[in-house]
Design an enzyme around this catalytic site. Structure first.
Site, PDB file in Angstrom:
ATOM      1  N   LEU A  13       0.814  -1.223   0.000  1.00  0.00           N
ATOM      2  CA  LEU A  13       0.000   0.000   0.000  1.00  0.00           C
ATOM      3  C   LEU A  13       0.844   1.268   0.000  1.00  0.00           C
ATOM      4  CD1 LEU A  13      -2.897  -1.136   2.358  1.00  0.00           C
ATOM      5  CD2 LEU A  13      -2.891  -0.987  -0.137  1.00  0.00           C
ATOM      6  N   ALA A  14       1.900   1.297  -0.811  1.00  0.00           N
ATOM      7  CA  ALA A  14       2.533   2.585  -1.091  1.00  0.00           C
ATOM      8  C   ALA A  14       1.579   3.316  -2.049  1.00  0.00           C
ATOM      9  CB  ALA A  14       3.904   2.369  -1.709  1.00  0.00           C
ATOM     10  N   SER A  22       2.141   1.541 -15.946  1.00  0.00           N
ATOM     11  CA  SER A  22       2.727   2.862 -16.157  1.00  0.00           C
ATOM     12  C   SER A  22       1.676   3.959 -15.998  1.00  0.00           C
ATOM     13  CB  SER A  22       3.323   2.970 -17.565  1.00  0.00           C
ATOM     14  OG  SER A  22       3.857   4.266 -17.740  1.00  0.00           O
ATOM     15  N   GLY A  37       2.346   6.509 -13.331  1.00  0.00           N
ATOM     16  CA  GLY A  37       2.575   7.202 -12.062  1.00  0.00           C
ATOM     17  C   GLY A  37       1.371   7.091 -11.153  1.00  0.00           C
ATOM     18  N   LYS A  62       7.308  -3.216 -20.792  1.00  0.00           N
ATOM     19  CA  LYS A  62       7.342  -2.071 -19.869  1.00  0.00           C
ATOM     20  C   LYS A  62       8.757  -1.496 -19.783  1.00  0.00           C
ATOM     21  CE  LYS A  62       6.131   1.002 -16.816  1.00  0.00           C
ATOM     22  NZ  LYS A  62       7.101   1.339 -15.875  1.00  0.00           N
ATOM     23  N   HIS A 118       9.265   0.547 -22.758  1.00  0.00           N
ATOM     24  CA  HIS A 118       8.534   1.807 -22.523  1.00  0.00           C
ATOM     25  C   HIS A 118       9.413   2.770 -21.723  1.00  0.00           C
ATOM     26  CE1 HIS A 118       6.396   4.347 -19.631  1.00  0.00           C
ATOM     27  NE2 HIS A 118       5.483   4.536 -20.565  1.00  0.00           N
ATOM     28  N   ASN A 119      10.001   2.272 -20.647  1.00  0.00           N
ATOM     29  CA  ASN A 119      10.820   3.140 -19.798  1.00  0.00           C
ATOM     30  C   ASN A 119      12.066   3.623 -20.531  1.00  0.00           C
ATOM     31  OD1 ASN A 119       8.931   2.444 -17.866  1.00  0.00           O
ATOM     32  ND2 ASN A 119      10.434   2.274 -16.239  1.00  0.00           N
ATOM     33  N   GLU A 172      11.082   6.287 -22.653  1.00  0.00           N
ATOM     34  CA  GLU A 172      10.870   7.430 -21.750  1.00  0.00           C
ATOM     35  C   GLU A 172      12.212   8.138 -21.481  1.00  0.00           C
ATOM     36  OE1 GLU A 172       8.522   6.411 -18.142  1.00  0.00           O
ATOM     37  OE2 GLU A 172      10.216   7.184 -17.001  1.00  0.00           O
ATOM     38  N   LYS A 186      16.407   4.666 -11.705  1.00  0.00           N
ATOM     39  CA  LYS A 186      16.124   3.467 -10.902  1.00  0.00           C
ATOM     40  C   LYS A 186      16.598   2.198 -11.586  1.00  0.00           C
ATOM     41  CE  LYS A 186      12.353   5.174  -8.100  1.00  0.00           C
ATOM     42  NZ  LYS A 186      11.451   5.940  -8.997  1.00  0.00           N
ATOM     43  N   HIS A 208      41.252 -12.962 -37.563  1.00  0.00           N
ATOM     44  CA  HIS A 208      39.831 -13.200 -37.241  1.00  0.00           C
ATOM     45  C   HIS A 208      39.003 -13.528 -38.491  1.00  0.00           C
ATOM     46  CE1 HIS A 208      40.349 -12.291 -33.064  1.00  0.00           C
ATOM     47  NE2 HIS A 208      40.903 -11.124 -33.331  1.00  0.00           N
TER      48      HIS A 208
HETATM   49  C1  6PG Z   1       6.004   4.817 -15.419  1.00  0.00           C
HETATM   50  C2  6PG Z   1       7.382   5.261 -15.032  1.00  0.00           C
HETATM   51  C3  6PG Z   1       7.775   4.629 -13.741  1.00  0.00           C
HETATM   52  C4  6PG Z   1       8.924   5.306 -13.056  1.00  0.00           C
HETATM   53  C5  6PG Z   1      10.197   5.195 -13.796  1.00  0.00           C
HETATM   54  C6  6PG Z   1      11.225   6.190 -13.367  1.00  0.00           C
HETATM   55  O1  6PG Z   1       5.919   4.204 -16.463  1.00  0.00           O
HETATM   56  O2  6PG Z   1       5.060   5.105 -14.683  1.00  0.00           O
HETATM   57  O3  6PG Z   1       8.292   4.889 -16.013  1.00  0.00           O
HETATM   58  O4  6PG Z   1       7.977   3.274 -13.991  1.00  0.00           O
HETATM   59  O5  6PG Z   1       8.614   6.632 -12.810  1.00  0.00           O
HETATM   60  O6  6PG Z   1      10.672   3.904 -13.552  1.00  0.00           O
HETATM   61  O7  6PG Z   1      12.433   5.686 -13.759  1.00  0.00           O
HETATM   62  P1  6PG Z   1      13.817   6.326 -13.363  1.00  0.00           P
HETATM   63  O8  6PG Z   1      13.783   6.559 -11.885  1.00  0.00           O
HETATM   64  O9  6PG Z   1      14.809   5.287 -13.755  1.00  0.00           O
HETATM   65  O10 6PG Z   1      13.915   7.596 -14.137  1.00  0.00           O
END
Ligand code: 6PG
Length: 491
Positions: free
Chosen positions: A12-13, A130, A132, A187, A190-191, A194, A265, A467
């Protein structure tokens, strides 16, 4: 014994709490559990009060309060905590129950857990989430994969809580992606995208601010205008908003007071490492990861800034004249940067899909790339109108080798490339780092080149290490005694 809850959520974060509230708001009864049980009580007394929730204080009570086949979702820190939780859940679960992980988990961990949990007679899903905190509450993008048998059981619920897109806002951003770790892999990509998007936006910001001299208020207007066109996206929108926020603790804008050290992260790093393993050039994400790394060397950069010289944008009229001749006046410069951003973004997505294709082939996932594009159309961080075009491209050709070869994107890059090249040239003349803009351009130029200088590279490898190499005019593998055939060096 089983209870009457439709769904159970552990962890529950903020994300977990919001996702639980989202599920309940769609008419489901939800059981919740958290290791620190006071969080359960806080939720029950607070945001869940009067709602269809059951707060539980032990894992056993949690499991037993959910109807079979149970849908039990974990939103806890990825890694060992997930394994520990599965171990605690299994003794209380029954065959056919479904354990779902909603964290940013490394896909190979999910591959392993699918096998372990299936061996115990249960089903396992690794589901990318994803969007947030707000997305979790109002409609995230959901990317599930794992035990295929689980999908019919969770489909209705997951599609009901997901973001919706389309002309009637009824197409859910949630579709089954494939076996094993397919959902987590999608995912992760996706990141990684991002990361690329964010780095590109930051480079545009630095160019506009330092070279173009735009103030935060002017940047706000630029991003507002960009968000009304082909760059429309959540990240452009929040960037616009950031330029409007004043510092509550002093004068000026908050963005100017933030330390220029980027956190991470790890999902961008994973995608980069896996790109290297697969041998696919996902250069936007790797460049974005390295750019964050360089930003983190703040003290070293400050020291180096006192010693290492380069052109100064402000004080070199000759350089400024060259820059002006390349990109024109301020308004033309802003437009050139917009085009460079758009073209680079197309390359970034093209690379992301190439990596997905390579991973899907390696693992036999049979990923549907159009579906992946649609999942990213709403709810998630990279949501953008332009993903409709990507979906259309894969609808036209499910095996499209590279997005750059789709007619729409081919033309888009064609239209933008003159300005894109000029922006990269100007940045380098003026000493402004644009690693993502330039790596995107180098990828584009490398990809469209029928012959690269790797012929020389192969010759070098064969020269010093035998090689071997292949020839363009004959089949087979060749080795040359280069030293015997070379021209004798002078001394
Ligand atoms: C999402 C975000 C989420 C997170 C990232 C941040 O899709 O909601 O991508 O997963 O905010 O992992 O990643 P960093 O801390 O590596 O920038």
């Amino acid at each position: 014994m089983s209870g009457d809850c439709d769904f159970g959520l552990i962890g529950l974060a903020v994300m977990g709490e919001n996702l639980a509230l989202n599920v309940e708001s769609r008419g489901y009864k939800v059981a919740v559990y958290n290791r620190t049980t006071s969080k359960v009580d806080d939720l029950m007394e607070g945001r869940a009060k009067g709602k269809n929730f059951v707060g539980t204080h032990t894992i056993e009570e949690f499991v037993k309060s959910v109807k079979r086949p149970r849908k039990l979702m974990m939103l806890v820190k990825a890694g060992p905590a997930v394994d520990a939780l599965i171990e605690q859940l299994l003794p209380h679960c029954e065959p056919g129950d479904i354990i779902i992980d909603g964290g940013n988990e490394y896909y190979l961990h999910t591959e392993r857990r699918v096998k372990e949990v299936e061996a115990a007679g249960l089903l396992y899903v690794g589901c990318g989430v994803s969007g947030g905190e707000e997305g979790a509450l109002k409609g995230p993008s959901l990317m599930p994969g794992g035990s295929a048998e689980a999908w019919p059981h969770i489909k209705e619920m997951f599609q009901s809580i997901a973001a919706k897109v389309g002309p009637n806002d009824d197409i859910p951003c949630c579709e089954w992606l494939g076996a094993g770790g397919a959902g987590n892999y999608v995912k992760m990509v996706h990141n990684g995208i991002e990361y690329g998007d964010m780095q590109l936006i930051c480079e545009a910001y630095q160019l506009l601010h330092e070279l173009g001299g735009l103030t935060n208020d002017e940047l706000y207007d630029v991003f507002e205008a960009w968000n009304a066109g082909e760059l429309q996206s959540y990240l452009i929108e929040i960037t616009r908003d950031i330029f409007s926020v004043k510092d509550e603790q002093g004068d000026g804008h908050l963005v100017d007071k933030i330390l220029d050290v980027a956190g991470a992260k790890g999902t961008g790093k994973w995608m980069s490492q896996l790109a290297l393993d697969l041998g696919v050039p996902s250069t936007l994400v790797t460049t974005a990861v390295f750019a964050r790394g360089l930003s983190a060397q703040k003290e070293a950069r400050v020291r180096a800034s006192e010693t290492l010289n380069g052109p100064s944008a402000a004080s070199n009229p000759e350089m400024q004249a060259i820059a002006k001749s390349l990109v024109g006046d301020r308004a033309e410069f802003v437009e050139a940067v917009r085009q460079a951003l758009y073209a680079s973004k197309i390359v970034s997505y093209a690379q992301g899909f190439v990596q997905l294709q390579a991973a899907s082939a390696e693992h036999g996932w049979g990923l549907d790339y159009g579906a992946a594009a649609l999942l990213w159309r709403g709810g998630c961080i990279i949501r953008a109108q332009f993903l409709d075009r990507i979906k259309e491209a894969f609808d036209k050709d499910a095996n499209l080798e590279n997005l750059l070869l789709d007619e729409y994107f081919e033309k888009a890059v064609e239209n933008a490339q003159e300005k894109w090249r000029k922006v990269v040239a100007v940045a380098s003349i003026m000493g402004i780092p644009v690693p993502a803009f330039s790596t995107a351009l180098c990828y584009y130029d490398g990809y469209r080149m029928a012959r690269l200088p790797a012929n020389l590279l192969q010759a070098q490898r064969d020269y010093f290490g035998a090689h071997t190499y292949q020839r363009t005019d004959q089949d087979g593998t060749f080795h040359t005694e280069w030293i015997q055939l070379r021209k004798e060096p002078k001394a």
